[in-house]
Scaffold this motif. Structure first.
Motif, PDB file in Angstrom:
ATOM      1  N   THR A 100     160.958 119.577  33.016  1.00 15.10           N
ATOM      2  CA  THR A 100     159.575 120.047  33.097  1.00 15.10           C
ATOM      3  C   THR A 100     159.546 121.504  33.511  1.00 15.10           C
ATOM      4  OG1 THR A 100     158.992 117.853  33.975  1.00 15.10           O
ATOM      5  CG2 THR A 100     157.267 119.528  34.022  1.00 15.10           C
ATOM      6  N   TYR A 101     158.595 122.243  32.938  1.00 15.77           N
ATOM      7  CA  TYR A 101     158.290 123.577  33.454  1.00 15.77           C
ATOM      8  C   TYR A 101     156.929 123.496  34.143  1.00 15.77           C
ATOM      9  CZ  TYR A 101     156.330 128.246  33.659  1.00 15.77           C
ATOM     10  OH  TYR A 101     155.714 129.390  34.104  1.00 15.77           O
ATOM     11  N   PHE A 102     156.887 123.829  35.433  1.00 17.16           N
ATOM     12  CA  PHE A 102     155.633 123.899  36.189  1.00 17.16           C
ATOM     13  C   PHE A 102     155.260 125.372  36.351  1.00 17.16           C
ATOM     14  CE2 PHE A 102     157.728 120.061  38.066  1.00 17.16           C
ATOM     15  CZ  PHE A 102     156.787 119.101  37.688  1.00 17.16           C
ATOM     16  N   GLY A 103     154.129 125.782  35.818  1.00 24.82           N
ATOM     17  CA  GLY A 103     153.666 127.157  35.972  1.00 24.82           C
ATOM     18  C   GLY A 103     152.456 127.204  36.894  1.00 24.82           C
ATOM     19  N   LEU A 104     152.596 127.849  38.035  1.00 25.16           N
ATOM     20  CA  LEU A 104     151.507 127.918  39.013  1.00 25.16           C
ATOM     21  C   LEU A 104     150.905 129.313  39.050  1.00 25.16           C
ATOM     22  CD1 LEU A 104     149.825 126.878  41.386  1.00 25.16           C
ATOM     23  CD2 LEU A 104     151.794 127.268  42.886  1.00 25.16           C
ATOM     24  N   PRO A 119     160.741 121.924  27.074  1.00 26.34           N
ATOM     25  CA  PRO A 119     160.404 120.693  27.795  1.00 26.34           C
ATOM     26  C   PRO A 119     158.892 120.554  27.914  1.00 26.34           C
ATOM     27  CG  PRO A 119     160.920 122.415  29.358  1.00 26.34           C
ATOM     28  CD  PRO A 119     161.140 123.009  27.988  1.00 26.34           C
ATOM     29  N   GLN A 120     158.434 119.503  28.565  1.00 27.17           N
ATOM     30  CA  GLN A 120     157.001 119.389  28.828  1.00 27.17           C
ATOM     31  C   GLN A 120     156.585 120.528  29.756  1.00 27.17           C
ATOM     32  OE1 GLN A 120     155.502 116.150  31.214  1.00 27.17           O
ATOM     33  NE2 GLN A 120     157.413 115.932  32.375  1.00 27.17           N
ATOM     34  N   ILE A 121     155.408 121.048  29.514  1.00 24.24           N
ATOM     35  CA  ILE A 121     154.916 122.203  30.275  1.00 24.24           C
ATOM     36  C   ILE A 121     153.620 121.811  30.974  1.00 24.24           C
ATOM     37  CG2 ILE A 121     153.979 124.543  30.074  1.00 24.24           C
ATOM     38  CD1 ILE A 121     155.915 124.941  27.704  1.00 24.24           C
ATOM     39  N   ILE A 122     153.572 122.043  32.283  1.00 21.13           N
ATOM     40  CA  ILE A 122     152.375 121.729  33.066  1.00 21.13           C
ATOM     41  C   ILE A 122     151.944 122.996  33.789  1.00 21.13           C
ATOM     42  CG2 ILE A 122     151.353 120.266  34.842  1.00 21.13           C
ATOM     43  CD1 ILE A 122     153.461 118.174  34.250  1.00 21.13           C
ATOM     44  N   LEU A 123     150.715 123.414  33.524  1.00 19.28           N
ATOM     45  CA  LEU A 123     150.183 124.652  34.096  1.00 19.28           C
ATOM     46  C   LEU A 123     149.114 124.323  35.134  1.00 19.28           C
ATOM     47  CD1 LEU A 123     149.763 126.657  30.756  1.00 19.28           C
ATOM     48  CD2 LEU A 123     151.739 126.640  32.299  1.00 19.28           C
ATOM     49  N   PHE A 124     149.213 124.936  36.306  1.00 17.54           N
ATOM     50  CA  PHE A 124     148.242 124.767  37.385  1.00 17.54           C
ATOM     51  C   PHE A 124     147.570 126.114  37.652  1.00 17.54           C
ATOM     52  CE2 PHE A 124     151.851 121.893  38.327  1.00 17.54           C
ATOM     53  CZ  PHE A 124     151.206 120.666  38.304  1.00 17.54           C
ATOM     54  N   HIS A 125     146.263 126.083  37.892  1.00 13.51           N
ATOM     55  CA  HIS A 125     145.564 127.333  38.195  1.00 13.51           C
ATOM     56  C   HIS A 125     144.254 127.024  38.921  1.00 13.51           C
ATOM     57  CE1 HIS A 125     146.326 131.567  36.573  1.00 13.51           C
ATOM     58  NE2 HIS A 125     145.456 131.716  37.561  1.00 13.51           N
ATOM     59  N   GLY A 126     143.901 127.882  39.864  1.00 20.34           N
ATOM     60  CA  GLY A 126     142.612 127.772  40.552  1.00 20.34           C
ATOM     61  C   GLY A 126     141.572 128.593  39.819  1.00 20.34           C
ATOM     62  N   THR A 127     140.372 128.039  39.664  1.00 18.82           N
ATOM     63  CA  THR A 127     139.318 128.763  38.940  1.00 18.82           C
ATOM     64  C   THR A 127     138.742 129.910  39.765  1.00 18.82           C
ATOM     65  OG1 THR A 127     137.599 127.230  39.707  1.00 18.82           O
ATOM     66  CG2 THR A 127     138.697 126.692  37.628  1.00 18.82           C
ATOM     67  N   GLY A 128     139.044 129.935  41.078  1.00  9.64           N
ATOM     68  CA  GLY A 128     138.584 131.030  41.935  1.00  9.64           C
ATOM     69  C   GLY A 128     139.644 132.109  42.122  1.00  9.64           C
ATOM     70  N   ASP A 129     140.656 132.106  41.275  1.00  8.90           N
ATOM     71  CA  ASP A 129     141.753 133.073  41.364  1.00  8.90           C
ATOM     72  C   ASP A 129     141.304 134.405  40.773  1.00  8.90           C
ATOM     73  OD1 ASP A 129     144.123 134.545  41.111  1.00  8.90           O
ATOM     74  OD2 ASP A 129     145.327 132.770  40.675  1.00  8.90           O
ATOM     75  N   TYR A 130     141.218 135.449  41.615  1.00  6.59           N
ATOM     76  CA  TYR A 130     140.827 136.762  41.112  1.00  6.59           C
ATOM     77  C   TYR A 130     142.021 137.705  40.996  1.00  6.59           C
ATOM     78  CZ  TYR A 130     140.292 136.975  46.219  1.00  6.59           C
ATOM     79  OH  TYR A 130     140.476 136.839  47.568  1.00  6.59           O
TER      80      TYR A 130
END
Length: 420
Positions: A260-264, A319-330
């Protein structure tokens, strides 16, 4: 709403797995193949781990010498960087805000720092290459009874202040849930540019793939994760490796070894972010220096690279890719992950996007873990790592909540003044 996109308001998630061994390992050894004949060797490596750990731990004098060398290196890099920055209003304001932010979170930093420097389950500055920053830290679980899943982590830092110790909180939390974490250091700008960072990350990942069994890790369960600039470096490294393999090139590690690739909170289209970074204080001149000129922005934009017809064979290797992100990220707007996910889906890659409503750039990686209790992002990651492992999932279901490290009022104030 797209079924591959999940939006989280404040909380929700899932569960957990890691062990030890020799410090001086050849980073160029051929990577471990996934076949049944290697199973016995892996089991023997786990059994030998605890013996090798103590015999290879550096002395206090060596530790102090290394700390002095690292301090000298970082100080020199800082002075060089200041010459690039000049005296600019925005970066001075950001620096002052960073100082106040760090002061407010200091109670947590002190506790994590104590763990980092004094825990026998943390192995610092393992050499994986020949360059000065070619080091990684290993965070090992207390339980070493069986091979553990592994996360190879590339920390953020705007490509200029990244350091492996920034991942110590993540390493601590995952190790508590039975996962080995390898925090990979790499050359920052101006010590290195983007191609150097990718080369360093690739060498670090190669070391993990080739040698993690000697530390009690399972070579068949390795996951790659990056945060902020580290997410960008890790994504570029993964894609670069996939392209090499699709062309039949010989490499020291394989994309097939990454589950897995986790992109934060990562940036994946640099052309869209140059002006944004300039306004935030990462000036265009410096950013283009990091990326080796304006002509290289497309090359180092994974989102744009994937749209090139010449890389279609490489996509099937990912591999499977899972992306995480906050909508309040400036610092890096969440549209960066949203757009990247859309492109990945359009070219046939396996992708999932998880958006956290209102979360900032530092909420997910610092404030939330320091708050203690149930960390939604951590649970998401552990659920993926332990998928299919009924024993680990059962253990996750009864795992105690993490202890709070910083008072709530300090966390809230830090969030308000964060320069990120």
């Amino acid at each position: 709403m797209d079924s591959n996109i999940e939006r989280r308001s404040t909380n929700g998630g899932s569960p957990r797995e890691a062990s030890p061994a020799a410090e001086d390992v050849d980073p160029e050894s051929p990577f471990l193949r996934r076949n049944s004949s290697s199973g016995g060797r892996r089991r023997r490596a786990v059994g030998e781990a605890s013996f090798n750990l103590r015999s290879h731990r550096p002395s206090f004098r060596q530790e102090m010498g290394h700390a002095a060398a690292e301090t000298y290196l970082v100080t020199g890099l800082t002075l060089t960087l200041l010459r690039y920055l000049g005296i600019g209003y925005r970066w001075i304001v950001q620096l002052l805000a960073l100082g106040c932010y760090a002061l407010l979170l200091m109670p947590g930093f002190i506790q994590v720092g104590y763990y980092y420097f004094f825990s026998k389950h943390v192995h610092r500055s393992i050499i994986y290459g020949e360059q000065p920053r070619n080091r990684l830290d290993l965070y090992l679980p207390i339980n070493s009874s069986a091979p553990k899943p592994v996360v190879a982590f590339v920390t953020g830092g705007a490509w200029i202040i990244g350091y492996k110790a920034w991942g110590s909180l993540l390493g601590k939390r995952l190790a508590e849930r039975d996962v080995i974490v390898a925090c990979i250091d790499y050359r920052n700008f101006p010590q290195g540019t983007m191609s150097d960072m990718i080369k360093d990350a690739s060498q670090g990942i190669s070391f993990v793939c080739n040698n993690i069994a000697r530390y009690g890790g399972d070579p068949n369960r390795i996951h790659l994760m990056g945060q902020s600039a580290g997410a960008h470096i890790a994504a570029c490294t993964l894609l670069d490796q996939a392209m090499k393999e699709s062309k039949g090139e010989n490499t020291s590690w394989s994309v097939t070894q990454i589950k897995t690739y986790f992109g934060l909170s990562g940036p994946y289209n640099l052309l869209d972010l140059v002006d944004h970074f300039h306004k935030r204080g990462l000036y265009r001149r410096i950013f283009l220096g990091i990326m080796e000129g304006e002509q290289s922005l497309q090359r180092y934009s994974p989102e744009l690279t994937l749209q090139d017809q010449s890389v279609q064979l490489a996509i099937s290797c990912l591999p499977q890719i899972i992306l995480f992100h906050g909508t309040g990220d400036y610092s890096i707007p969440s549209i960066s992950s949203e757009s990247f996910a859309n492109v990945l889906k359009s070219v046939g890659a396996q992708v999932k996007l998880v958006l956290y409503e209102g979360k900032t750039h530092t909420d997910l990686f610092l404030q939330d873990p320091l708050r203690g209790g149930r960390d939604e992002l951590l649970e998401e990651i552990i659920a993926v790592i332990h998928a299919g492992d009924d024993v680990a999932l059962a253990s996750d279901a009864t795992a105690p909540e993490a202890r709070r490290l910083v008072p709530e009022w300090q966390l809230k104030l830090a969030r308000e003044i964060s320069p990120f």
